[in-house]
Design an enzyme around this catalytic site. Structure first.
Site, PDB file in Angstrom:
ATOM      1  N   GLY A  50       0.826  -1.220   0.000  1.00  0.00           N
ATOM      2  CA  GLY A  50       0.000   0.000   0.000  1.00  0.00           C
ATOM      3  C   GLY A  50       0.856   1.265   0.000  1.00  0.00           C
ATOM      4  N   HIS A 103      -1.800 -17.679  -9.840  1.00  0.00           N
ATOM      5  CA  HIS A 103      -0.585 -17.100  -9.286  1.00  0.00           C
ATOM      6  C   HIS A 103       0.119 -18.182  -8.477  1.00  0.00           C
ATOM      7  CE1 HIS A 103       2.119 -14.219  -7.736  1.00  0.00           C
ATOM      8  NE2 HIS A 103       1.580 -14.083  -6.560  1.00  0.00           N
ATOM      9  N   ASN A 155      -8.066 -13.805   5.111  1.00  0.00           N
ATOM     10  CA  ASN A 155      -8.192 -12.820   4.037  1.00  0.00           C
ATOM     11  C   ASN A 155      -9.560 -12.836   3.353  1.00  0.00           C
ATOM     12  OD1 ASN A 155      -5.713 -11.911   4.721  1.00  0.00           O
ATOM     13  ND2 ASN A 155      -4.626 -12.701   2.942  1.00  0.00           N
ATOM     14  N   THR A 157      -4.408  -8.922  -2.800  1.00  0.00           N
ATOM     15  CA  THR A 157      -4.365  -9.827  -1.642  1.00  0.00           C
ATOM     16  C   THR A 157      -4.356 -11.304  -2.044  1.00  0.00           C
ATOM     17  OG1 THR A 157      -5.540  -8.159  -0.342  1.00  0.00           O
ATOM     18  CG2 THR A 157      -5.568 -10.413   0.514  1.00  0.00           C
TER      19      THR A 157
HETATM   20  O1  TXD Z   1       1.118 -11.000  -6.839  1.00  0.00           O
HETATM   21  C1  TXD Z   1       0.436 -10.773  -5.881  1.00  0.00           C
HETATM   22  N1  TXD Z   1      -0.877 -10.705  -6.009  1.00  0.00           N
HETATM   23  C2  TXD Z   1       1.045 -10.565  -4.540  1.00  0.00           C
HETATM   24  C3  TXD Z   1       0.181 -10.600  -3.392  1.00  0.00           C
HETATM   25  C4  TXD Z   1       2.435 -10.332  -4.381  1.00  0.00           C
HETATM   26  C5  TXD Z   1       2.934 -10.065  -3.135  1.00  0.00           C
HETATM   27  C6  TXD Z   1       2.114 -10.006  -1.935  1.00  0.00           C
HETATM   28  N2  TXD Z   1       0.759 -10.346  -2.144  1.00  0.00           N
HETATM   29  C7  TXD Z   1      -0.222 -10.221  -1.061  1.00  0.00           C
HETATM   30  O2  TXD Z   1      -0.561  -8.852  -0.890  1.00  0.00           O
HETATM   31  C8  TXD Z   1       0.212 -10.647   0.315  1.00  0.00           C
HETATM   32  O3  TXD Z   1       0.187 -12.049   0.446  1.00  0.00           O
HETATM   33  C9  TXD Z   1      -0.832  -9.961   1.154  1.00  0.00           C
HETATM   34  O4  TXD Z   1      -2.035 -10.708   1.165  1.00  0.00           O
HETATM   35  C10 TXD Z   1      -1.086  -8.648   0.411  1.00  0.00           C
HETATM   36  C11 TXD Z   1      -0.512  -7.409   1.043  1.00  0.00           C
HETATM   37  O5  TXD Z   1       0.859  -7.532   1.204  1.00  0.00           O
HETATM   38  P1  TXD Z   1       1.706  -6.469   2.075  1.00  0.00           P
HETATM   39  O6  TXD Z   1       3.123  -6.880   2.028  1.00  0.00           O
HETATM   40  O7  TXD Z   1       1.345  -5.074   1.702  1.00  0.00           O
HETATM   41  O8  TXD Z   1       1.128  -6.797   3.540  1.00  0.00           O
HETATM   42  P2  TXD Z   1       1.122  -5.870   4.842  1.00  0.00           P
HETATM   43  O9  TXD Z   1       2.320  -4.982   4.869  1.00  0.00           O
HETATM   44  O10 TXD Z   1       0.884  -6.749   6.009  1.00  0.00           O
HETATM   45  O11 TXD Z   1      -0.143  -4.936   4.629  1.00  0.00           O
HETATM   46  C12 TXD Z   1      -1.435  -5.383   4.730  1.00  0.00           C
HETATM   47  C13 TXD Z   1      -2.211  -4.296   5.412  1.00  0.00           C
HETATM   48  C14 TXD Z   1      -1.787  -4.034   6.869  1.00  0.00           C
HETATM   49  O12 TXD Z   1      -1.399  -2.676   7.012  1.00  0.00           O
HETATM   50  C15 TXD Z   1      -3.046  -4.370   7.674  1.00  0.00           C
HETATM   51  O13 TXD Z   1      -3.217  -3.514   8.801  1.00  0.00           O
HETATM   52  C16 TXD Z   1      -4.133  -4.128   6.640  1.00  0.00           C
HETATM   53  O14 TXD Z   1      -3.599  -4.652   5.433  1.00  0.00           O
HETATM   54  N3  TXD Z   1      -5.410  -4.760   6.940  1.00  0.00           N
HETATM   55  C17 TXD Z   1      -6.582  -4.190   6.595  1.00  0.00           C
HETATM   56  N4  TXD Z   1      -6.858  -3.048   5.938  1.00  0.00           N
HETATM   57  C18 TXD Z   1      -8.145  -2.747   5.754  1.00  0.00           C
HETATM   58  N5  TXD Z   1      -9.169  -3.524   6.153  1.00  0.00           N
HETATM   59  C19 TXD Z   1      -8.934  -4.702   6.796  1.00  0.00           C
HETATM   60  N6  TXD Z   1      -9.957  -5.477   7.195  1.00  0.00           N
HETATM   61  C20 TXD Z   1      -7.589  -5.072   7.033  1.00  0.00           C
HETATM   62  N7  TXD Z   1      -6.997  -6.137   7.637  1.00  0.00           N
HETATM   63  C21 TXD Z   1      -5.666  -5.936   7.564  1.00  0.00           C
END
Ligand code: TXD
Length: 319
Positions: free
Chosen positions: A15, A176, A96, A120
């Site tokens: 993000g 993926h 998720n 995600t």
């Molecule tokens: O190719 C692809 N699609 C991907 C997917 C490549 C790399 C990573 N990929 C996936 O992206 C990874 O397996 C995760 O499921 C996501 C997000 O990865 P990121 O590295 O950004 O994870 P973070 O840093 O943990 O960020 C997730 C954020 C974190 O700040 C939480 O507080 C927040 O999500 N979060 C939420 N936000 C809003 N609403 C809800 N319910 C929520 N729950 C957690």
């Protein structure tokens, strides 16, 4: 012309990187949303303070209330939990799926006209849950995976051939991860298919096979190095390419998890295929003929996605 609005649901590693890239590319104003209060606000302010140095104009806001995403043109979803070493993408499914449900409802209420990109994991299933929860048309909800998988493939090929990454095109299909289908005969160096380059002695079939395997394991390679999370720079770049193609109606042909309505013999499922992304969202699914080996790899990939959808349905029914 007013600036476009880009809402980022999840203000974690991807993000935050998305927010910075959206600014540097001047794609529009950015809202970062997260359930952890303070983080989206902090990242928004930090990036806004970089804007005078980088020389871009964009308004940044952070929020923990869905109201903030009201009227967004593009929504990119990374909310949820990422993988830790030893975890597969599928281990993330229960947590998720619930997050996608909440996010989908938020989008339905405040940004029903948006083009939605899901990142995600496990991607091909989460994009399905997100689309269902949001009720948005299937061609406006798409998953990012193929751009990243093909970027990894392209990078490894450029290194092997010692040519610019710009002159390497790669074609991947399917889900993926482990069941991804890299299409070697449609991948080229400046238009020359890889099998021709093997014949010419630029590389060997064994080396090419290794590169294909490294591409499939590309996510795990980074997870094992980072230990505390998964890749975020390249995933963010990949999603931004998709958002840009939509916002600028570029009609780029990009591999994405798209909803199939019979193409490639698949109906009612999100699977990685090449699509045209323009102002109309997913404007077209590009179909190609697969040979026997490719078709069998593709079918395996589709079966894996189907299996995970069944798991989600069971969870949703409380079984
Ligand atoms: O190719 C692809 N699609 C991907 C997917 C490549 C790399 C990573 N990929 C996936 O992206 C990874 O397996 C995760 O499921 C996501 C997000 O990865 P990121 O590295 O950004 O994870 P973070 O840093 O943990 O960020 C997730 C954020 C974190 O700040 C939480 O507080 C927040 O999500 N979060 C939420 N936000 C809003 N609403 C809800 N319910 C929520 N729950 C957690």
């Amino acid at each position: 012309m007013a600036r476009k609005k880009i809402a980022l649901i999840g203000a974690g590693q991807i993000g935050g990187t998305l927010a910075l890239l959206a600014g540097i590319k001047e794609l529009g104003d950015v809202v970062l949303f997260d359930v952890v209060d303070g983080v989206p606000q902090g990242k928004a302010l930090d990036i806004a303070e970089a804007s005078p140095v980088e020389g871009f104009d964009a308004h940044y806001a952070g929020a923990s209330d869905y109201k903030a995403i009201k009227g967004a043109d593009v929504v990119i979803v990374t909310a949820g939990i990422p993988r830790k070493p030893g975890m597969s993408r599928d281990d993330l499914i229960a947590t998720n799926a619930k997050v996608m449900d909440a996010v989908g409802k938020g989008i339905k209420k405040y940004a029903p006209k948006a083009f939605v990109i899901c990142i995600t994991n496990p991607l091909d299933v989460m994009v399905y849950v997100l689309q269902q929860a949001s009720g948005l048309p299937e061609n406006r909800v798409v998953g990012m995976a193929g751009v990243l998988d093909s970027a990894r493939f392209r990078y490894f090929l450029a290194e092997e051939f010692k040519v610019s990454v710009e002159d390497v095109t790669a074609f991947v299909l399917g889900g993926h991860g482990d069941t991804m289908v890299p299409l070697v005969r449609y991948s080229t160096i400046a238009g020359i298919p890889l099998p021709d380059l093997v014949k010419k002695g630029w590389t060997t079939q064994a080396k090419l096979d290794q590169i294909v395997q490294r591409t499939r394991d590309g996510g795990a390679e980074i997870v094992n190095l980072l230990k505390t999370g998964s890749a975020f720079y390249a995933p963010a770049s990949s999603a931004i390419a998709m958002a840009e193609s939509y916002l600028k109606d570029k009609k780029r042909v990009l591999p994405c998890a798209a909803y199939l309505t019979g193409q490639y013999g698949v109906k009612g499922l999100y699977v990685g295929v090449p699509v045209v992304i323009g102002a109309g969202g997913v404007e077209r699914v590009v179909e190609i003929d697969l040979n026997k080996a490719e078709k069998s790899m593709f079918d395996k990939s589709v079966a894996a996605v189907r299996g995970l959808i069944d798991v989600v349905r069971k969870l949703q029914r409380g079984e």
